[in-house]
Scaffold this motif. Structure first.
Motif, PDB file in Angstrom:
ATOM      1  N   UNK A  71       8.508 -30.243  42.240  1.00 31.13           N
ATOM      2  CA  UNK A  71       9.329 -30.339  41.021  1.00 31.13           C
ATOM      3  C   UNK A  71       9.405 -31.784  40.559  1.00 31.13           C
ATOM      4  N   UNK A  72       9.603 -32.709  41.492  1.00 29.02           N
ATOM      5  CA  UNK A  72       9.659 -34.133  41.155  1.00 29.02           C
ATOM      6  C   UNK A  72       8.315 -34.597  40.597  1.00 29.02           C
ATOM      7  N   UNK A  73       7.222 -34.150  41.197  1.00 30.85           N
ATOM      8  CA  UNK A  73       5.884 -34.542  40.730  1.00 30.85           C
ATOM      9  C   UNK A  73       5.646 -34.048  39.303  1.00 30.85           C
ATOM     10  N   UNK A  74       5.961 -32.775  39.051  1.00 32.19           N
ATOM     11  CA  UNK A  74       5.782 -32.206  37.709  1.00 32.19           C
ATOM     12  C   UNK A  74       6.696 -32.917  36.714  1.00 32.19           C
ATOM     13  N   UNK A  75       7.946 -33.141  37.094  1.00 32.50           N
ATOM     14  CA  UNK A  75       8.905 -33.812  36.214  1.00 32.50           C
ATOM     15  C   UNK A  75       8.416 -35.205  35.856  1.00 32.50           C
ATOM     16  N   UNK A  76       7.944 -35.959  36.847  1.00 34.94           N
ATOM     17  CA  UNK A  76       7.449 -37.316  36.593  1.00 34.94           C
ATOM     18  C   UNK A  76       6.211 -37.299  35.706  1.00 34.94           C
ATOM     19  N   UNK A  77       5.338 -36.318  35.897  1.00 34.07           N
ATOM     20  CA  UNK A  77       4.146 -36.199  35.044  1.00 34.07           C
ATOM     21  C   UNK A  77       4.549 -35.889  33.603  1.00 34.07           C
ATOM     22  N   UNK A  78       5.522 -34.991  33.427  1.00 33.05           N
ATOM     23  CA  UNK A  78       6.006 -34.676  32.080  1.00 33.05           C
ATOM     24  C   UNK A  78       6.666 -35.887  31.429  1.00 33.05           C
ATOM     25  N   UNK A  79       7.437 -36.636  32.221  1.00 29.38           N
ATOM     26  CA  UNK A  79       8.075 -37.852  31.692  1.00 29.38           C
ATOM     27  C   UNK A  79       7.032 -38.871  31.247  1.00 29.38           C
ATOM     28  N   UNK A  81       3.881 -38.296  30.392  1.00 29.90           N
ATOM     29  CA  UNK A  81       3.163 -37.777  29.221  1.00 29.90           C
ATOM     30  C   UNK A  81       4.005 -37.887  27.956  1.00 29.90           C
ATOM     31  N   UNK A  82       5.298 -37.544  28.062  1.00 28.15           N
ATOM     32  CA  UNK A  82       6.152 -37.626  26.874  1.00 28.15           C
ATOM     33  C   UNK A  82       6.376 -39.074  26.453  1.00 28.15           C
ATOM     34  N   UNK A  83       6.486 -39.979  27.420  1.00 30.10           N
ATOM     35  CA  UNK A  83       6.639 -41.401  27.085  1.00 30.10           C
ATOM     36  C   UNK A  83       5.391 -41.925  26.390  1.00 30.10           C
ATOM     37  N   UNK A  84       4.220 -41.523  26.887  1.00 32.96           N
ATOM     38  CA  UNK A  84       2.966 -41.954  26.260  1.00 32.96           C
ATOM     39  C   UNK A  84       2.833 -41.368  24.852  1.00 32.96           C
TER      40      UNK A  84
END
Length: 184
Positions: A71-79, A81-84
């Motif tokens: 969950x942390x890995x997916x959340x960090x990846x989404x963060x 991607x959204x920041x980029x």
């Protein structure tokens, strides 16, 4: 002329054949009995989703950020991607809520359709998922770093509604394909 109700004749029941049957305008609309295993498995999926949602809601905001495994890995990846994409950090928790309640809505619709007509199963699935969303938000009031957010409840309810509608469309398409004569 009264509407014919689905009737189960207990005298025709054997131990290997469950009492649940799908007849026209009934859950599976296939005429085949549901296995007890499928019924139990369907409700087990619902219980698993309820447990996952409860577990995730009991995690503090900091625990979700750093120590929740995949969950942390997916959340960090989404963060990332959204920041980029947007040039600044974006709250991705609605995506998590949507995913959880989409899966819950799907599991509930499937389990309920085994004993209810599909339209009722869809309605009840959305109602119960929404009700669980309310309890989820109230639960978060008591978790450090979490809060009760009506917008999250709205996302939960919409996710269950969308899941239930998609399930119904796909189920009807499958039944239509199964019942149509094959073309050679």
């Amino acid at each position: 002329m009264s509407k014919e109700r689905n009737h189960i004749d207990p005298s025709a029941h054997s131990e290997k054949e469950p009492l649940l049957r799908a007849e026209s305008k009934h859950p599976a609309e296939s005429g085949k009995p549901f296995s007890r295993w499928f019924l139990v498995f369907s409700w087990l999926l619902v219980a698993i989703m309820l447990g996952i949602i409860f577990f995730m809601s009991s995690r503090s905001g900091e625990m979700l950020d750093t120590s929740s495994g995949i969950i942390t890995i997916v959340r960090n990846a989404l963060l990332a991607a959204s920041s980029a994409l947007f040039g600044h950090p974006v709250d991705v928790s609605p995506i998590g809520h949507f995913a959880e309640y989409f899966l819950l809505g799907t599991a509930l619709t499937n389990a309920l359709r085994l004993s209810l007509p599909l339209p009722k199963a869809c309605a009840y699935a959305v109602f119960f998922a929404s009700l669980y969303g309310v309890s989820d938000e109230l639960h978060q009031l008591f978790v450090p770093g979490r809060s009760c957010d009506p917008a999250d409840w709205l996302v939960d309810t919409l996710a269950a509604l969308i899941a239930s509608l998609i399930f119904a469309v796909l189920f009807h398409a499958r039944q239509k394909r199964k019942n149509s004569p094959t073309q050679n």
